[in-house]
Write an enzyme that holds these catalytic residues in place. Sequence first.
Site, PDB file in Angstrom:
ATOM      1  N   LYS A 176     -13.930  13.814 -17.294  1.00  0.00           N
ATOM      2  CA  LYS A 176     -13.476  12.653 -16.501  1.00  0.00           C
ATOM      3  C   LYS A 176     -12.436  13.243 -15.551  1.00  0.00           C
ATOM      4  CE  LYS A 176     -10.774   8.344 -17.182  1.00  0.00           C
ATOM      5  NZ  LYS A 176     -10.300   7.320 -18.268  1.00  0.00           N
ATOM      6  N   ASP A 218      -7.414  -2.042 -22.932  1.00  0.00           N
ATOM      7  CA  ASP A 218      -8.444  -2.403 -22.021  1.00  0.00           C
ATOM      8  C   ASP A 218      -9.814  -2.361 -22.685  1.00  0.00           C
ATOM      9  OD1 ASP A 218      -9.529  -2.912 -19.385  1.00  0.00           O
ATOM     10  OD2 ASP A 218      -9.300  -1.028 -19.014  1.00  0.00           O
TER      11      ASP A 218
END
Length: 287
Positions: free
Chosen positions: A36, A141
Site C-alpha cells: 500500500k 470505515d
Amino acid sequence: MTTIGNYKLIKKIGTGGFSKVMLAEEVSTGQKVALKLMKNSDTRQGIHRKNLFESEVAVLKELDSENILKLKDSDVSAPVTNTLGKVVDLSYIALEYAQNGELFDYVANGEKFSERTTRFFFHQIVDTLKYMHSKGYSHRDIKPENILFGSDFTLKFADFGFSTKKDICSQRRGTFGYMAPEVLANEAHDPKKADIFSAAVILFIMTTKHCPFIKADPNDKYYKLLIKGDIEQFWTLHENSNGESKQFSEDFKDLMTGMLSFDPSERFSLEDIQNHSWYNGPVAKKE
Ligand code: ADP
Ligand code: MG
Ligand code: MG
C-alpha cells in the site's frame, strides 16, 4: 521493473481514497505481498497521508486475527524515481495479500450469495468487530471496498487509516452511505456503535444487492422512513422496489432494524446481534 525497498512491483491491484496498492514480491523470499503506497507530500480533505499511514501501521501492529490483514513490514520514507525522473517520497505498508479481492466486486457484479453464505461472511464481520472492539479499537470505515477475501474466501478487514481507540469521536470519518446518522450529523459519537450501523448496511447489500437507502439524506425516501422510525413502510418500499417483489424473513428484518436504529443508544450491540435468531441460522462457505 520498479523496486521499492525489498519489493519488486508486479501490478496494480487497488486504489483507495488515499493510496495505490500494488501486488509485489519480496525479493529475498519470493513471497507475494500487497504494497500500500502513499505519497508523503499529498494532503486531501485536510488529512495528511503521513498521519494516516502512521496511525494505520500502529493499529495493525496491535491486531492479530485471521480476519484482519497481517502487517508484514512498513517504511515511512521510501524515495522512488517516477517515470518523469522525479524523486517522490513514498510511505508503504506491506500487507498479507488477499488474493480473492474486494467484497465490493462480488456485489457490484451482481453475484448472489446464498443466505447461508451471507451469514457465514456476516459472522466473520461481527467476530472481527468484536475482536477489534475488545482491543479498544473501532474501524470507522467498514464497507465492501475495505472487506477483502483471502484464500478459501476467508474474510479480511482492510484499511485501518481511520481506526481509533477513542471512545467518543467528534470528527466525521468514514464513507457516505455507510456512515451512521450521528456521524453524518457531525455529532460527538461512540465510533464502536457507528461500526454496527455500517455493518448493517453491508449485510443489507450482501442480501439484496441494493443499498438500504439511495442517499444518506433526509429527502431520500428510504432514509426519511428510517429517521421517522417508520420501519414497516421502509420494508414495504424495499419489498416492492425495482419493479420486483421480494420477501425478507421477519427475523432478518428484525435484525436489520435493530442494527439500523437511528438512535445509537437503541441500536443493537454485538451481543444482541450474536443472540439474534437470524444470526444463529445455518451457514455455508462460498462455493
Ligand atoms: P485506502 O485507505 O486508500 O482506501 P485501502 O487499504 O482500502 O486504501 O486499499 C485500497 C484497495 O486496494 C482496497 O480496496 C483493495 O481493493 C486493494 N487492497 C488493499 N490491500 C490489499 C491486500 N492486502 N490484498 C489485496 N488487495 C488489497
Ligand atoms: Mg479503502
Ligand atoms: Mg483508508
